[in-house]
Design a protein around this motif. Sequence first.
Motif, PDB file in Angstrom:
ATOM      1  N   ALA A 135      27.375  29.190  40.917  1.00 17.85           N
ATOM      2  CA  ALA A 135      27.246  30.123  39.553  1.00 17.85           C
ATOM      3  C   ALA A 135      28.472  30.719  39.327  1.00 17.85           C
ATOM      4  CB  ALA A 135      26.427  31.209  40.026  1.00 17.85           C
ATOM      5  N   PHE A 136      29.559  31.047  40.253  1.00 15.90           N
ATOM      6  CA  PHE A 136      30.871  31.286  39.999  1.00 15.90           C
ATOM      7  C   PHE A 136      31.732  30.063  39.435  1.00 15.90           C
ATOM      8  CE2 PHE A 136      34.395  34.182  40.362  1.00 15.90           C
ATOM      9  CZ  PHE A 136      35.530  33.517  40.720  1.00 15.90           C
ATOM     10  N   GLN A 137      31.427  29.175  40.137  1.00 18.67           N
ATOM     11  CA  GLN A 137      32.481  27.823  39.365  1.00 18.67           C
ATOM     12  C   GLN A 137      32.001  27.736  37.963  1.00 18.67           C
ATOM     13  OE1 GLN A 137      31.114  25.270  42.707  1.00 18.67           O
ATOM     14  NE2 GLN A 137      32.792  25.936  44.054  1.00 18.67           N
ATOM     15  N   GLY A 138      30.791  27.816  37.891  1.00 28.04           N
ATOM     16  CA  GLY A 138      30.293  27.512  36.469  1.00 28.04           C
ATOM     17  C   GLY A 138      30.814  28.454  35.527  1.00 28.04           C
ATOM     18  N   TRP A 139      30.816  29.795  35.953  1.00 31.34           N
ATOM     19  CA  TRP A 139      31.146  31.002  35.255  1.00 31.34           C
ATOM     20  C   TRP A 139      32.792  30.789  34.922  1.00 31.34           C
ATOM     21  CZ3 TRP A 139      35.082  34.272  36.610  1.00 31.34           C
ATOM     22  CH2 TRP A 139      35.260  35.538  35.660  1.00 31.34           C
ATOM     23  N   ARG A 140      33.190  30.175  35.930  1.00 28.16           N
ATOM     24  CA  ARG A 140      34.953  30.106  35.724  1.00 28.16           C
ATOM     25  C   ARG A 140      35.202  28.947  34.837  1.00 28.16           C
ATOM     26  NH1 ARG A 140      37.607  28.863  41.224  1.00 28.16           N
ATOM     27  NH2 ARG A 140      36.278  27.041  41.303  1.00 28.16           N
ATOM     28  N   ASP A 185      42.707  48.660  44.938  1.00 32.72           N
ATOM     29  CA  ASP A 185      42.132  47.632  45.656  1.00 32.72           C
ATOM     30  C   ASP A 185      41.227  47.007  44.583  1.00 32.72           C
ATOM     31  OD1 ASP A 185      41.793  48.690  48.900  1.00 32.72           O
ATOM     32  OD2 ASP A 185      43.394  47.625  47.876  1.00 32.72           O
ATOM     33  N   ASP A 186      40.435  47.836  43.774  1.00 32.75           N
ATOM     34  CA  ASP A 186      39.479  47.429  42.981  1.00 32.75           C
ATOM     35  C   ASP A 186      39.702  46.602  41.791  1.00 32.75           C
ATOM     36  OD1 ASP A 186      36.657  50.011  43.015  1.00 32.75           O
ATOM     37  OD2 ASP A 186      37.262  48.378  44.259  1.00 32.75           O
ATOM     38  N   ALA A 187      40.750  47.110  41.236  1.00 33.55           N
ATOM     39  CA  ALA A 187      41.747  46.652  40.001  1.00 33.55           C
ATOM     40  C   ALA A 187      42.242  45.118  40.482  1.00 33.55           C
ATOM     41  CB  ALA A 187      42.828  47.433  39.496  1.00 33.55           C
ATOM     42  N   ALA A 188      42.849  45.204  41.693  1.00 35.87           N
ATOM     43  CA  ALA A 188      43.249  43.662  42.312  1.00 35.87           C
ATOM     44  C   ALA A 188      42.003  42.679  42.366  1.00 35.87           C
ATOM     45  CB  ALA A 188      44.112  43.930  43.564  1.00 35.87           C
ATOM     46  N   ARG A 239      38.788  37.501  37.829  1.00 34.17           N
ATOM     47  CA  ARG A 239      39.247  37.149  36.168  1.00 34.17           C
ATOM     48  C   ARG A 239      39.887  35.734  36.410  1.00 34.17           C
ATOM     49  NH1 ARG A 239      40.423  43.131  34.049  1.00 34.17           N
ATOM     50  NH2 ARG A 239      38.443  43.450  33.374  1.00 34.17           N
ATOM     51  N   ALA A 240      40.734  35.678  37.182  1.00 31.69           N
ATOM     52  CA  ALA A 240      41.839  34.448  37.559  1.00 31.69           C
ATOM     53  C   ALA A 240      41.010  33.452  38.180  1.00 31.69           C
ATOM     54  CB  ALA A 240      42.816  35.020  38.339  1.00 31.69           C
ATOM     55  N   GLY A 241      39.821  33.704  38.527  1.00 34.79           N
ATOM     56  CA  GLY A 241      38.756  32.443  39.038  1.00 34.79           C
ATOM     57  C   GLY A 241      38.975  32.334  40.575  1.00 34.79           C
ATOM     58  N   ASP A 242      39.350  33.282  41.272  1.00 33.64           N
ATOM     59  CA  ASP A 242      39.428  33.169  42.692  1.00 33.64           C
ATOM     60  C   ASP A 242      38.381  33.233  43.434  1.00 33.64           C
ATOM     61  OD1 ASP A 242      40.174  33.597  45.489  1.00 33.64           O
ATOM     62  OD2 ASP A 242      42.014  35.097  45.163  1.00 33.64           O
ATOM     63  N   MET A 272      33.429  35.332  47.044  1.00 32.11           N
ATOM     64  CA  MET A 272      32.836  34.842  48.269  1.00 32.11           C
ATOM     65  C   MET A 272      32.931  36.207  49.288  1.00 32.11           C
ATOM     66  SD  MET A 272      31.150  32.393  47.204  1.00 32.11           S
ATOM     67  CE  MET A 272      30.146  32.277  48.898  1.00 32.11           C
ATOM     68  N   GLN A 273      34.181  36.814  49.212  1.00 30.78           N
ATOM     69  CA  GLN A 273      34.265  38.029  50.056  1.00 30.78           C
ATOM     70  C   GLN A 273      33.467  39.056  49.615  1.00 30.78           C
ATOM     71  OE1 GLN A 273      36.638  38.580  52.894  1.00 30.78           O
ATOM     72  NE2 GLN A 273      35.154  40.190  52.817  1.00 30.78           N
ATOM     73  N   LEU A 274      33.232  39.320  48.306  1.00 35.10           N
ATOM     74  CA  LEU A 274      32.805  40.236  47.649  1.00 35.10           C
ATOM     75  C   LEU A 274      31.117  40.203  47.941  1.00 35.10           C
ATOM     76  CD1 LEU A 274      33.399  42.825  45.756  1.00 35.10           C
ATOM     77  CD2 LEU A 274      33.197  41.289  43.872  1.00 35.10           C
TER      78      LEU A 274
END
Lengths: 82, 223
Positions: A74-79, B20-23, B29-32, B37-39
């Motif tokens: 889902a993340f990959q799709g969103w990205r 930390d939250d902002a980072a 947002r940058a697609g990391d 997955m950590q979250l």
Amino acid sequence: MSRAEISCAEVVELVTDYLEGALDAHTRSRVEAHLAACDGCTGYLDQMRQTIVIAGRVEPDRLPPPLRDGLRRAFQGWRGRA
Amino acid sequence: MYARRVSAPDTRPGYVPSADDAALVEALRAGDESAFMQLIDDYGPQMLRVAMLYTPTRAVAEDVVAETWLAILDGLDRFEGRSSLKTWIFRILVNRARTRGVRERRSVPFSSLGDGEERSVEPDRFLPPGDRSAGHWAAAPARWSDLPEERLLAGETVAAAHAAIEELPPAQRTVITLRDVEGWDANEVCDLLGISEGNQRVLLHRARAKVRRALERHLQGAA
């Protein structure tokens, strides 16, 4: 020091409030006076503290792998859409 | 990459947004993907557990968790840091779980605390009325801090606690898991579940009493 003021059965039910710091000052004093003179309740309080420590060692669950993988996709799709 | 964060309760006046939250939000947002997955790993299991309080089945709870994460990603641009990221995530989750639960006509788990009096300890552990020391312990509970640490903190002991927690009624299980297993503070738990401090303490009290009893059986073989 007398422990006649408050019974062990009562102290047992006050233990959580005591540990949370939620007892009013008067009740806290009575509980502490009781604990100072009562091996039984001191032992019970110790067991409760150890219970909390042991619970803290419980490993958190993991998400079921299918759900975890689905979220990754889902993340990959969103990205891809962003 | 991102250490498990302990967030400050954001119900305090003058809450300061976490760097930390902002980072983390920037990374998402940058697609990391590894940040995401950590979250997921940090919060997902708890999200599932909380959702299950409101939904009739685990399958529905998993749907709710999945939908929540999509809502989080779509809503990232609107996250302003006025609350902690964790609070924001869990509020979205609870709203969705409640809505879904209402739709599926699941009763609200915290509307009552169940039957009135629960005793932490069997009454026969205390001397009976009429005894000279009525109400006091018949036999003093042993101090567990006197036990060898490798026994107290052994895998089997922790497993016994875990099993006892899994047997608890849902509301008690949630509160003790959030507080004692996950380390949330009382304010965070009350805020998330929409319960008073007093209610939270009652649930925690009952949960801890049962787990203690189970550990006593495990460590000492006694009831």
